[in-house]
Design an enzyme around this catalytic site. Structure first.
Site, PDB file in Angstrom:
ATOM      1  N   LYS A   1     -11.437  -2.573   8.553  1.00 53.43           N
ATOM      2  CA  LYS A   1     -10.642  -3.567   9.251  1.00 53.43           C
ATOM      3  C   LYS A   1     -10.971  -3.590  10.743  1.00 53.43           C
ATOM      4  O   LYS A   1     -11.187  -4.637  11.322  1.00 53.43           O
ATOM      5  CB  LYS A   1      -9.152  -3.295   9.032  1.00 53.43           C
TER       6      LYS A   1
ATOM      7  N   TRP B   1       0.826  -1.211   0.000  1.00 56.87           N
ATOM      8  CA  TRP B   1       0.000   0.000   0.000  1.00 56.87           C
ATOM      9  C   TRP B   1       0.857   1.256   0.000  1.00 56.87           C
ATOM     10  O   TRP B   1       0.511   2.254  -0.653  1.00 56.87           O
ATOM     11  CB  TRP B   1      -0.988  -0.032   1.172  1.00 56.87           C
TER      12      TRP B   1
ATOM     13  N   ASP C   1      -0.861   6.270   6.962  1.00 57.26           N
ATOM     14  CA  ASP C   1      -2.001   5.402   6.678  1.00 57.26           C
ATOM     15  C   ASP C   1      -2.052   4.383   7.810  1.00 57.26           C
ATOM     16  O   ASP C   1      -1.133   3.571   7.962  1.00 57.26           O
ATOM     17  CB  ASP C   1      -1.773   4.723   5.325  1.00 57.26           C
TER      18      ASP C   1
END
Length: 360
Positions: A195, A101, A171
């Site tokens: 999540k 990511w 992030d």
């Protein structure tokens, strides 16, 4: 059918009591005669939902008043572009690439300015966090970017990088609300909620007010300007209303459980059970350097692809779902987010012991 133990990396397990409460309110939210799914985002009832959610999140994370909390759409991936579009005032940013990511975020930033990859752990399949205490931070960097917990590879920054005074952007999608956090160490802290917090479709951005530009390049789409959303208190357009409502319920659940310090304690207990077994096992092994292990995502392998596939298949039959590793790395991965009960991890370890005995 009984509920399974869901070890998915996201969308992931949610607290059962939150789901039950949402089910009870599905047809009639608190006497309104309608579901939150059907409710105008401009209504009094919804205004209270989103404002309470923000207040509870601020309380949980101890967010200072000079930070805005934005509930946005587009997931974390949209932030890969939104961050450079809004924050690259000098047109320069430094990226620490510790997984898939961060790699994607870096590639996206390259489209909008000069992105420098100042550290990476790609040389060892992202199985560790590089030393970030004395990095070649660019003098004109607008920010330094990290992905704090790497969902696919199971690594976590235990110490934040030394940014040498530059703004830190993180992030935190897969470690959001898993432990206490000092928000003031970051300029921007953001994450997709699917999540640890809610259903897919919402991204929460916590951004220091002085970083929100009054003006951006004229080519930046209106919907990708932080100022537009900050000024409208996340209601510039129809927000992901139902998703935010579930997030709000999860915030209240975490508060009821004892807040982020209690979440960290519970998460450490669960991780200790699983890593403890992996370290003693003769069949299974973890893939991450010990000091960089995530509390949330635990990748492991047997070293034999056929045996890995057999394990995933038999685990599914035994009620343990989504243990297959990410397609880019293979093996197995157990994501043990806040809502995964300790009992789920204990039962998984018992199953792994049995599998090892039968396949030694």
């Amino acid at each position: 059918m009984a509920r399974v133990y869901n070890f998915s990396a996201g969308p992931a397990v949610l607290p059962e009591e939150v789901l039950k409460e949402a089910a009870e309110e599905m047809l009639d939210y608190r006497g309104t005669g309608m579901s939150v799914m059907e409710m105008s985002h401009r209504s009094k009832a919804y205004d209270e939902i989103i404002k309470t959610a923000e207040a509870d999140l601020r309380e949980l994370m101890n967010i200072p008043d000079n930070y805005k909390v934005l509930f946005l759409q587009g997931g974390a991936s949209q932030q890969f572009a939104m961050i450079p579009m809004n924050l690259m005032k000098n047109g320069v940013a430094d990226y620490i690439v510790t997984g898939q990511w961060a790699k994607k975020a870096y590639a996206e930033a390259c489209k909008y300015g000069k992105a420098n990859k100042i550290a990476s752990s790609e040389d060892q399949t992202f199985s560790y966090i590089p030393d970030c205490q004395d990095l070649p931070i660019s003098e004109d960097a607008d920010y330094v970017y990290i992905c704090e917990n790497n969902t696919i590879y199971g690594t976590k920054f235990k110490t934040l990088p030394n940014t040498k005074g530059k703004t830190l952007v993180a992030d935190v999608s897969s470690c959001f609300l898993s432990e206490p956090v000092d928000v003031e160490k970051y300029g921007v802290i953001y994450g997709g909620v699917q999540k640890n917090i809610g259903p897919a479709g919402v991204v929460i951005v916590i951004i220091r007010e002085d970083l929100i530009p009054d003006e951006v390049d004229e080519n930046v789409p209106t919907m990708l300007q932080y100022k537009i959303h900050a000024d409208a208190q996340s209601l510039y357009n129809t927000p992901p209303a139902y998703g935010i409502y579930i997030c709000g319920k999860v915030f209240q659940w975490i508060k009821k459980m004892g807040g982020l310090a209690e979440m960290k304690k519970r998460n450490e207990e669960k991780a200790k059970i699983l890593y403890g077994f992996l370290d003693s096992s003769k069949l299974f092994r973890g893939t991450v350097r010990n000091e960089d292990r995530s509390l949330m995502n635990v990748p492991f392998v047997t070293g034999n692809e056929e045996l890995d596939a057999k394990f995933v298949k038999e685990a599914k039959e035994a009620g343990f779902e989504n243990l297959k590793g990410h397609r880019s790395v293979g093996g197995m991965r157990a994501s043990i987010y806040n809502a995964m009960p300790k009992e789920g991890v204990e039962k998984l370890v018992a199953f792994m012991k049995e599998f090892e005995a039968n396949n030694a």
